[in-house]
Design a protein around this motif. Sequence first.
Motif, PDB file in Angstrom:
ATOM      1  N   ASN A  55       2.805  -2.311 -25.875  1.00 14.95           N
ATOM      2  CA  ASN A  55       2.705  -3.772 -25.960  1.00 14.95           C
ATOM      3  C   ASN A  55       3.614  -4.457 -24.945  1.00 14.95           C
ATOM      4  O   ASN A  55       3.292  -5.527 -24.426  1.00 14.95           O
ATOM      5  CB  ASN A  55       3.031  -4.256 -27.370  1.00 14.95           C
ATOM      6  N   ALA A  63       2.185  -7.066 -22.322  1.00 17.20           N
ATOM      7  CA  ALA A  63       2.731  -8.404 -22.107  1.00 17.20           C
ATOM      8  C   ALA A  63       3.042  -8.642 -20.629  1.00 17.20           C
ATOM      9  O   ALA A  63       2.763  -9.728 -20.088  1.00 17.20           O
ATOM     10  CB  ALA A  63       3.993  -8.599 -22.952  1.00 17.20           C
ATOM     11  N   GLN A  77      -0.415 -15.378 -24.817  1.00 12.57           N
ATOM     12  CA  GLN A  77       0.650 -14.877 -25.680  1.00 12.57           C
ATOM     13  C   GLN A  77       0.116 -14.517 -27.056  1.00 12.57           C
ATOM     14  O   GLN A  77       0.709 -13.692 -27.766  1.00 12.57           O
ATOM     15  CB  GLN A  77       1.747 -15.940 -25.804  1.00 12.57           C
ATOM     16  N   ASP A  78      -1.015 -15.102 -27.458  1.00 13.48           N
ATOM     17  CA  ASP A  78      -1.587 -14.823 -28.776  1.00 13.48           C
ATOM     18  C   ASP A  78      -1.831 -13.330 -28.982  1.00 13.48           C
ATOM     19  O   ASP A  78      -1.571 -12.787 -30.061  1.00 13.48           O
ATOM     20  CB  ASP A  78      -2.907 -15.582 -28.963  1.00 13.48           C
ATOM     21  N   VAL A 111      -0.378 -10.819 -27.439  1.00 12.03           N
ATOM     22  CA  VAL A 111       0.920 -10.131 -27.508  1.00 12.03           C
ATOM     23  C   VAL A 111       1.510 -10.288 -28.908  1.00 12.03           C
ATOM     24  O   VAL A 111       2.003  -9.334 -29.511  1.00 12.03           O
ATOM     25  CB  VAL A 111       1.895 -10.685 -26.449  1.00 12.03           C
ATOM     26  N   ASP A 112       1.441 -11.517 -29.441  1.00 15.88           N
ATOM     27  CA  ASP A 112       1.972 -11.777 -30.779  1.00 15.88           C
ATOM     28  C   ASP A 112       1.203 -11.002 -31.843  1.00 15.88           C
ATOM     29  O   ASP A 112       1.807 -10.494 -32.808  1.00 15.88           O
ATOM     30  CB  ASP A 112       1.900 -13.274 -31.091  1.00 15.88           C
ATOM     31  N   HIS A 113      -0.121 -10.924 -31.672  1.00 11.53           N
ATOM     32  CA  HIS A 113      -0.923 -10.141 -32.620  1.00 11.53           C
ATOM     33  C   HIS A 113      -0.466  -8.692 -32.635  1.00 11.53           C
ATOM     34  O   HIS A 113      -0.292  -8.093 -33.698  1.00 11.53           O
ATOM     35  CB  HIS A 113      -2.400 -10.211 -32.266  1.00 11.53           C
ATOM     36  N   HIS A 114      -0.267  -8.132 -31.449  1.00 11.12           N
ATOM     37  CA  HIS A 114       0.194  -6.747 -31.370  1.00 11.12           C
ATOM     38  C   HIS A 114       1.538  -6.579 -32.069  1.00 11.12           C
ATOM     39  O   HIS A 114       1.755  -5.601 -32.790  1.00 11.12           O
ATOM     40  CB  HIS A 114       0.307  -6.314 -29.904  1.00 11.12           C
ATOM     41  N   ASN A 115       2.454  -7.526 -31.835  1.00  9.88           N
ATOM     42  CA  ASN A 115       3.775  -7.436 -32.462  1.00  9.88           C
ATOM     43  C   ASN A 115       3.668  -7.434 -33.981  1.00  9.88           C
ATOM     44  O   ASN A 115       4.328  -6.646 -34.674  1.00  9.88           O
ATOM     45  CB  ASN A 115       4.656  -8.602 -32.002  1.00  9.88           C
ATOM     46  N   LYS A 116       2.838  -8.319 -34.526  1.00  5.68           N
ATOM     47  CA  LYS A 116       2.656  -8.387 -35.978  1.00  5.68           C
ATOM     48  C   LYS A 116       2.032  -7.097 -36.505  1.00  5.68           C
ATOM     49  O   LYS A 116       2.438  -6.572 -37.552  1.00  5.68           O
ATOM     50  CB  LYS A 116       1.778  -9.582 -36.333  1.00  5.68           C
ATOM     51  N   HIS A 131      -8.145 -10.446 -36.314  1.00  8.06           N
ATOM     52  CA  HIS A 131      -8.048 -10.603 -34.865  1.00  8.06           C
ATOM     53  C   HIS A 131      -9.395 -10.307 -34.204  1.00  8.06           C
ATOM     54  O   HIS A 131      -9.794 -11.014 -33.267  1.00  8.06           O
ATOM     55  CB  HIS A 131      -6.974  -9.673 -34.308  1.00  8.06           C
TER      56      HIS A 131
END
Length: 227
Positions: free
Chosen positions: A117, A121, A178-179, A181-186, A206
């Motif tokens: 990830n 990013a 960024q959405d 990237v944020d999805h991956h983080n969650k 998603h």
Amino acid sequence: MLRGGKPVERARMSDIALERIREAIVTGELAPGSKIKDSELAEYLGLSRTPVREALARLVDTGLVEAKPGAYTRITTLDRGDVEATLAVIEALDQLAVVTAVPNLTDEMIGAMRSANKDFAAAVKRNDIGRALTADDRLHSVIIDAAANPLLKKLIHQVHPQIHRIYYRKFSSLLGSQDSVDHHNKLIELCADHDAEAAATLSAEHRRHLGGLIGELFDADEFALSD
């Protein structure tokens, strides 16, 4: 008694042809709707016609190529109904993969997902489509491998290229934010917490979100052949 190595070599060349043609379709080098001849394609790839014909036949099975004997072989167009059907299949397969994989994920695997990830990013920031999709595949491959289901893995790898070519053509609209990237983080955090159900639900949400964005692009006629 086994003799010779030609069948193995032939299979290897067919796999090479398959990979190179599939990549050309995903990147748009072979555009949707374009007609192809195995002889010309073989010359372009620097391969013989036999592995190219075999690769094209396999790509017909995946839906990336369509053929009418004696008439034409061409790259399938981006049909909305087909795309929606494929998205529904991918959503179900992803959910199964996540639910099955999460209990098997190790700290090392979670680390590999975080690393992927991070690369994703960085690629998004540079608008580097190829590296972004490669990093995205790396991240999700950790889950697919942890699911330890060969048939599931085969099915996912069979249908993903159909959606990847849409991601590639409209990267900024779909994944270039960024959405994602944020999805991956969650997703990674839920996997690290071994919350399989929540991770699977997030993955499905998603996929539906991306499906909605793709639908909007079809509404705006963003997938015309001239694109």
